[in-house]
Design an enzyme around this catalytic site. Structure first.
Site, PDB file in Angstrom:
ATOM      1  N   THR A   1      32.124  24.669 123.880  1.00  0.00           N
ATOM      2  CA  THR A   1      30.768  25.147 123.615  1.00  0.00           C
ATOM      3  C   THR A   1      29.824  24.642 124.694  1.00  0.00           C
ATOM      4  O   THR A   1      30.080  23.625 125.339  1.00  0.00           O
ATOM      5  CB  THR A   1      30.279  24.695 122.228  1.00  0.00           C
ATOM      6  OG1 THR A   1      28.977  25.226 121.996  1.00  0.00           O
ATOM      7  CG2 THR A   1      30.226  23.172 122.125  1.00  0.00           C
ATOM      8  N   ARG A   2      28.707  25.397 124.872  1.00  0.00           N
ATOM      9  CA  ARG A   2      27.639  24.971 125.774  1.00  0.00           C
ATOM     10  C   ARG A   2      26.291  25.052 125.060  1.00  0.00           C
ATOM     11  O   ARG A   2      25.240  24.942 125.693  1.00  0.00           O
ATOM     12  CB  ARG A   2      27.587  25.830 127.042  1.00  0.00           C
ATOM     13  CG  ARG A   2      27.719  27.306 126.837  1.00  0.00           C
ATOM     14  CD  ARG A   2      27.413  28.105 128.103  1.00  0.00           C
ATOM     15  NE  ARG A   2      26.074  28.652 128.075  1.00  0.00           N
ATOM     16  CZ  ARG A   2      25.767  29.852 127.606  1.00  0.00           C
ATOM     17  NH1 ARG A   2      26.714  30.636 127.094  1.00  0.00           N
ATOM     18  NH2 ARG A   2      24.525  30.282 127.627  1.00  0.00           N
TER      19      ARG A   2
ATOM     20  N   HIS B   1      25.744  25.084 114.894  1.00  0.00           N
ATOM     21  CA  HIS B   1      25.084  25.261 113.611  1.00  0.00           C
ATOM     22  C   HIS B   1      26.143  25.557 112.543  1.00  0.00           C
ATOM     23  O   HIS B   1      27.333  25.336 112.768  1.00  0.00           O
ATOM     24  CB  HIS B   1      24.039  26.370 113.714  1.00  0.00           C
ATOM     25  CG  HIS B   1      23.006  26.106 114.773  1.00  0.00           C
ATOM     26  ND1 HIS B   1      22.046  25.129 114.649  1.00  0.00           N
ATOM     27  CD2 HIS B   1      22.821  26.674 116.002  1.00  0.00           C
ATOM     28  CE1 HIS B   1      21.289  25.111 115.741  1.00  0.00           C
ATOM     29  NE2 HIS B   1      21.741  26.022 116.576  1.00  0.00           N
TER      30      HIS B   1
ATOM     31  N   HIS C   1      29.158  27.763 113.527  1.00  0.00           N
ATOM     32  CA  HIS C   1      30.143  27.103 114.390  1.00  0.00           C
ATOM     33  C   HIS C   1      31.032  26.166 113.570  1.00  0.00           C
ATOM     34  O   HIS C   1      32.242  26.080 113.800  1.00  0.00           O
ATOM     35  CB  HIS C   1      29.439  26.315 115.493  1.00  0.00           C
ATOM     36  CG  HIS C   1      28.533  27.140 116.336  1.00  0.00           C
ATOM     37  ND1 HIS C   1      27.184  27.205 116.118  1.00  0.00           N
ATOM     38  CD2 HIS C   1      28.800  27.952 117.407  1.00  0.00           C
ATOM     39  CE1 HIS C   1      26.633  28.018 117.014  1.00  0.00           C
ATOM     40  NE2 HIS C   1      27.582  28.478 117.798  1.00  0.00           N
TER      41      HIS C   1
ATOM     42  N   ARG D   1      34.337  35.360 120.602  1.00  0.00           N
ATOM     43  CA  ARG D   1      33.813  36.626 121.106  1.00  0.00           C
ATOM     44  C   ARG D   1      33.021  36.375 122.400  1.00  0.00           C
ATOM     45  O   ARG D   1      32.205  35.477 122.464  1.00  0.00           O
ATOM     46  CB  ARG D   1      32.911  37.248 120.042  1.00  0.00           C
ATOM     47  CG  ARG D   1      32.416  38.646 120.350  1.00  0.00           C
ATOM     48  CD  ARG D   1      31.552  39.147 119.204  1.00  0.00           C
ATOM     49  NE  ARG D   1      31.149  40.536 119.420  1.00  0.00           N
ATOM     50  CZ  ARG D   1      30.107  40.909 120.146  1.00  0.00           C
ATOM     51  NH1 ARG D   1      29.367  39.977 120.743  1.00  0.00           N
ATOM     52  NH2 ARG D   1      29.798  42.182 120.289  1.00  0.00           N
TER      53      ARG D   1
END
Length: 583
Positions: free
Chosen positions: A209-210, A214, A217, A303
């Protein structure tokens, strides 16, 4: 020459057999050899690395880029660009290259050694130069990123901010780059593998992740871990991400706040000092190989993984499932299992998060985009409990307090005598007449006298001058201030560099002061144009040196069309319309 030689030829490479297949190559020398090389490095040509190069070097040295043993030579580079493979056929999708200027490369030849240093001049490694070559960067952009559109951040960097010469060769590590933040979370592949072994973790699914995480996720990662019966490795990129992303300090605080929401002992947070290229499918494949090197057995691919958004025509650079499809085609040789996962959405009538492909026609779906979240934070309005956790929202509100003014840079560009400085002064006067916000003026002549003293007027020096202005402006903007810049800035590439620096922290408003050349000459009190036409001044913009007209500035004004106060009012109206200043 390939940089994936077997162990017997590896030299400085320290080999560690990976539990999930492959060989981990660590390039740090033993302490005594490293100290001897450090002492000798003072007599070698030195290269101070930029952020991307520093990240790449750190991951090379630690073995995270295994099987690489250095920056790609020409044969490896060519095949990676064309086929996503090294010269020996090993799957590798992303060019890891060391770019330099023509001037720096002129003093080198195969067999030379170059000491690689951080921004403070600390020697980190020595490059044994094996190859010096001139890549076709436009071709690289089209093959690696699938586009030459500079809206793509990876393309913009490659075409506008990457040196024209690549150096290939093995590196020998003296010491790793220093980090003073979150030190307990900065694992190497070796240390993280050791932690997994000590804690009995054998099946590990990694999540890239970057962005802050929340509820969606959390639900996605929990489901993915349960689906494959694995523990969860949350490994965010904290080297360099997309311009405008939330800074990594804030993000890591958010990840820490989220960890208690997972079952005890089921999730581990570790930071990855990766300089992302936002390369979509190829980048996803690269991420998977890196996570394999860190000891993961599985990797979540979501995605539009590592996609940079939309191109200049408003179309997505990559299809939503291109990354998943590419990784599935290479699953057999990757050495890590792929866990494809759709987006998670909140379904109101079920009060639950579901994969998007499980949503029925009668379900009511809710979502909050990044833009909407930023608006909630700026306005201080409620962020729904279904979207995030209170602990995470609290950190984001601290970083982005409600109603805090957004920093921005006004960047005037145009010919000498166009009226840039006069316009800048008029705008500053009107800003200060109606506001107490801090305003800093970076005028072209003043910057030349102080910040850029010693620079000449070659293209390289002019670009350096504009980049320095962009850097100072970005720091002003980062702290919520207003930077008013007024250089000539004749080259589009340097203006794009300044924009990228500023937009990492706030807004960049480019104003082309398009005063006709004959008017600029008539205004010339110093007689510079006359001297340039007589050949007494070389590299004079508009006469003996080009001015690359901005294609899409936020505003274009003729500095001779109205008095400065009237033109300044047009600029302030633009700032009000963009919400950068109050009414």
């Amino acid at each position: 020459m390939s940089l994936t030689a077997p162990a017997a030829d590896a030299g400085a490479a320290d080999l560690l057999i990976a539990p999930h297949g492959g060989v981990l190559k660590e390039l740090h020398l033993p302490p005594q050899e490293a100290e001897a090389l450090k002492q000798r490095s003072g007599s070698l040509p030195a290269l101070d690395l930029d952020t991307r190069q520093l990240c790449d070097l750190e991951l090379l040295l630690s073995g995270a880029f295994s099987p690489l043993e250095g920056f790609l030579c020409r044969a490896d580079y060519n095949r990676v660009v064309e086929e996503m493979r090294l010269a020996d056929g090993t799957l590798w999708p992303m060019p890891i290259t060391l770019d330099v200027s023509e001037a720096f490369s002129a003093g080198l030849s195969p067999g030379s050694e170059v000491v690689l240093r951080d921004g403070q001049g600390v020697p980190l490694a020595v490059l044994e130069v094996q190859d010096i070559y001139w890549p076709d960067r436009l071709h690289e952009a089209q093959r690696v990123f699938g586009t030459s559109d500079r809206t793509h951040p990876g393309v913009a960097e490659l075409l506008d901010r990457t040196g024209p010469v690549y150096l290939g060769g093995r590196v020998r590590g003296i010491q790793p780059p220093a980090h003073y933040d979150f030190t307990e979370l900065r694992d190497t592949p070796r240390s993280l593998r050791a932690w997994f072994a000590a804690n009995g973790w054998s099946r590990i699914v990694a999540f890239q992740t970057r962005n802050p995480m929340h509820r969606a996720h959390r639900e996605l990662t929990l489901r993915a871990a349960r689906q494959v019966g694995a523990k969860l490795l949350i490994q965010p990129s904290v080297g360099r991400t997309k311009p405008g992303d939330v800074d990594h300090y804030t993000r890591v605080r958010c990840y820490r706040a989220l960890l208690p929401q997972y079952p005890e002992g089921s999730a581990r947070l570790s930071l990855l000092p990766l300089a992302m290229r936002m390369g979509g499918p190829r980048e996803a494949l690269w991420h998977a190989i890196i996570r394999k090197n860190y000891g993961a057995s599985h990797f979540i691919v979501g995605r539009d993984h590592a996609g940079p958004g939309k191109d200049a025509q408003g179309r997505p650079f990559y299809g939503p499932f291109e990354a998943q499809q590419l990784l599935e085609r290479h699953q057999a040789e990757l050495g890590i299992r792929i866990v494809p996962f759709p987006a998670m959405v909140y379904v109101v009538n079920r009060d639950a998060y579901l994969p998007a492909d499980e949503v029925g026609l009668d379900d009511q779906v809710r979502d909050i985009s990044g833009t909407e979240l930023r608006r909630h934070l700026h306005e201080g309005t409620e962020i729904p409990a279904w979207f995030s956790f209170p602990e995470v929202v609290k950190i984001l509100r601290e970083r982005h307090p409600a109603h805090a003014p957004r920093g921005f840079a006004l960047f005037f560009t145009g010919l000498s005598g166009a009226g840039k400085s006069t316009l800048a002064q008029a705008v500053v006067a009107q800003l200060l007449e109606h506001s107490s916000r801090p305003v800093t003026v970076l005028d072209g002549d003043e910057v030349r006298r102080h910040l850029s003293r010693g620079l000449g007027f070659s293209r390289e020096d002019r670009d350096a001058n504009v980049t320095r202005i962009g850097y100072v402006a970005s720091e002003i903007v980062r702290h919520g201030g207003i930077a008013v810049c007024a250089p000539i800035a004749p080259y589009a590439s340097a203006r794009r560099e300044a924009r990228a620096l500023v937009e990492a922290h706030g807004a960049f408003v480019e104003i082309h002061v398009a005063t006709p050349l004959e008017v600029c000459e008539a205004r010339d009190r110093k007689g510079l144009y006359a001297q340039a036409r007589a050949g007494r001044i070389a590299h004079f913009t508009g006469i003996s040196d080009p001015y690359e007209v901005p294609e899409n500035p936020e505003l274009r004004l003729d500095g001779s069309a109205a008095d400065p106060v009237a033109l300044a009012r047009q600029i302030l109206a633009l700032l009000r319309n963009r919400g950068l200043i109050g009414g």
